[in-house]
Design an enzyme around this catalytic site. Structure first.
Site, short mmCIF file in Angstrom:
data_model
loop_
_atom_site.label_atom_id
_atom_site.label_comp_id
_atom_site.label_asym_id
_atom_site.label_seq_id
_atom_site.Cartn_x
_atom_site.Cartn_y
_atom_site.Cartn_z
N ASN A 1 15.28 19.46 8.23
CA ASN A 1 14.30 19.12 8.04
C ASN A 1 14.01 17.61 7.07
OD1 ASN A 1 14.62 19.62 4.93
ND2 ASN A 1 15.25 21.70 5.95
N LYS B 276 29.41 20.43 23.26
CA LYS B 276 28.00 19.81 23.47
C LYS B 276 27.20 20.25 24.81
CE LYS B 276 26.04 15.36 24.11
NZ LYS B 276 26.22 13.94 24.49
N LYS C 293 4.25 33.61 -3.30
CA LYS C 293 5.66 33.44 -3.48
C LYS C 293 6.23 34.12 -4.75
CE LYS C 293 6.16 30.10 -0.30
NZ LYS C 293 6.53 28.84 0.21
O1 C5P Z 1 9.55 30.88 1.43
P1 C5P Z 1 9.93 29.58 1.29
O2 C5P Z 1 10.92 28.83 2.20
O3 C5P Z 1 8.61 28.52 1.20
O4 C5P Z 1 10.16 29.56 -0.28
C1 C5P Z 1 10.50 28.40 -0.84
C2 C5P Z 1 11.66 28.63 -1.93
O5 C5P Z 1 12.61 29.88 -1.54
C3 C5P Z 1 12.24 27.25 -2.34
O6 C5P Z 1 12.61 27.42 -3.79
C4 C5P Z 1 13.59 27.54 -1.48
O7 C5P Z 1 14.54 26.85 -2.15
C5 C5P Z 1 13.94 28.79 -1.45
N1 C5P Z 1 14.45 29.45 -0.31
C6 C5P Z 1 15.82 29.75 -0.30
N2 C5P Z 1 16.54 30.39 1.03
C7 C5P Z 1 15.73 30.26 2.20
C8 C5P Z 1 14.35 30.04 1.89
C9 C5P Z 1 13.94 29.28 1.02
O8 C5P Z 1 16.42 29.89 -1.41
N3 C5P Z 1 16.37 30.76 3.17
#
Ligand code: C5P
Length: 412
Positions: free
Chosen positions: A209, A288, A336
């Site tokens: 990303n 690959k 959240k």
């Molecule tokens: O649910 P979402 O991905 O939008 O939440 C974002 C928050 O959750 C951020 O603080 C991100 O670092 C954390 N996060 C995490 N592990 C994941 C997904 C998100 O720690 N697998």
């Protein structure tokens, strides 16, 4: 606040107020600080290096290209040595050079190479101070995170009256004390995740990303500045490790999760700034994958939510989460906060028009159960400091450490 043992780099530029700086050095030395002085050529017209050397007890640095001066401590080493850099007096010319990243003498080079806080105490004619060129420079420098002390109104050396006087040495001394008293998270163990994760498809391809890691790294730096012990678990980013930070490089969400787990014992505060991939590829290929003339599909399974599992622990650390959204910012952030059982969440809009991923600037809305505050669009380093200030207050409040809480009431 005790200045004992603090390393203070004092830069003197060519203003008449330079004659007051020996008094500041005297105060700092009396308080037990280590003071090293760097003077521009113009500054030496107002106060002699010998005076500064006698008071600081250290050789004064004036030249960038002097092998003898460099042999005692190289200029980069000198920049690293400093816990804080104070430029007093700072002329309009110096502010302009700093704004534009000009490094044509020792002091400007040091400022460009420094990763410690820079405080400037301008002194100049009031019309020069008010000039749009100076004011634009001041705003730019503030955006870089440079802290300003003064100038204050009063009688000026040129015989005029107006805003342009350098803060008095006693006030600059207090400003330095105040700077170090911001160590409100002294001894607090902080774990931060930052950057993207890469989820392998095969040995050469991955799902990733756009996270640059800049916000997480700025946050790590700001937590160190607040006195915390910081462990930074970083996904693949090309950023230098901030001074004083213990860095652990990982690639995938699974590795990030394992690294965080190994750091959790003794962790007081967990800040999840990483843009962790929500899914990973089921059985990524060992070799690959060859191109074929037909559609292909990848099967994905959800990754563990690192933040939610840390927050869901029996005795969780204080948790700070981030929410990068393209719409309905507050609503999603609030949801959240509750769903992941977080103490506080910092939400920002991402998208073409906004700051966020990859940008130098960002704006945040910080939300917790009893309140929220908006931090305007600004340089990520400065933003991180403001965020840490809020998070530190909430953390200490939660810990119900009344002594510290009383202390922070006095700040800002
Ligand atoms: O649910 P979402 O991905 O939008 O939440 C974002 C928050 O959750 C951020 O603080 C991100 O670092 C954390 N996060 C995490 N592990 C994941 C997904 C998100 O720690 N697998």
């Amino acid at each position: 606040m005790n200045l004992q043992g603090k390393n203070i780099l004092l830069g003197i530029t060519g203003g008449i107020a330079a004659y007051k700086i020996p008094e500041l050095v005297r105060l700092l030395k009396k308080a037990g600080a280590n003071v090293r002085v760097v003077m521009t050529h113009a500054a030496q017209q107002f106060v002699t290096p010998l005076t500064m050397q006698s008071l600081s007890g250290e050789p004064v640095r004036t030249e960038l290209m002097d092998p003898e001066q460099e042999s005692t401590m190289g200029h980069i080493e000198l920049a690293r040595w400093a816990d804080v850099i104070l430029i007093a007096p700072a002329t309009a010319n110096f502010l302009s050079q700093m704004t534009h990243g000009i490094a044509n003498d020792l002091l400007t080079t040091l400022c460009l190479a420094a990763d410690s806080e820079i405080i400037v105490a301008p002194a100049m004619n009031h019309v020069m101070w008010r000039h749009p060129a100076t004011q634009v420079n001041v705003e730019t420098l503030k955006g870089f995170g440079v802290q300003f002390e003064g100038p204050v109104p009063g009688d000026l050396a040129c015989g005029e009256t107006g805003q342009g006087r350098m803060q008095e040495p006693e006030e600059l001394f207090v400003a330095l004390q105040h700077y170090f008293s911001q160590s409100i998270l002294s001894g607090v163990n902080v774990v931060i995740t930052a950057g993207p994760t890469y989820e392998a498809i095969d040995p050469v391809r991955f799902i990733g990303n756009r996270s640059s890691g800049k916000m997480g790294f700025a946050l790590a730096e700001a937590f160190v500045r607040a006195g915390a012990n910081v462990s930074l678990v970083a996904g693949p980013v090309s950023l230098d490790t901030p001074q004083g930070v213990k860095r652990y490089d990982v690639e995938s969400a699974e590795q990030m999760s394992n690294q965080v787990s190994s750091l959790l014992s003794g962790c007081d505060l967990f800040a999840a700034c990483a843009a962790v991939a929500d899914y990973r590829v089921v059985d990524s290929a060992q070799q690959k994958i060859k191109k074929q003339d037909r559609e292909m599909s990848l099967q994905l399974i959800p990754n563990e939510d690192i933040l939610a599992s840390v927050a869901g622990e029996g005795n969780p650390p204080f948790t700070l989460g981030f929410a990068a959204e393209t719409e309905n910012l507050l609503e999603y952030a609030q949801a959240k906060l509750e769903r992941k059982k977080l103490d506080v969440i910092a939400a920002n809009l991402v998208g073409a028009e906004e700051g966020g991923f990859g940008a130098e600037k960002n704006a945040l809305t910080v939300v917790w159960n009893e309140g929220k505050v908006s931090l305007p669009m600004q340089n990520k380093k400065k933003l991180a400091r403001e965020l840490v200030d809020i998070v530190a207050r909430l953390y200490l409040q939660k810990k119900n450490n009344t002594e510290n809480y009383r202390l922070i009431q006095g700040l800002k």
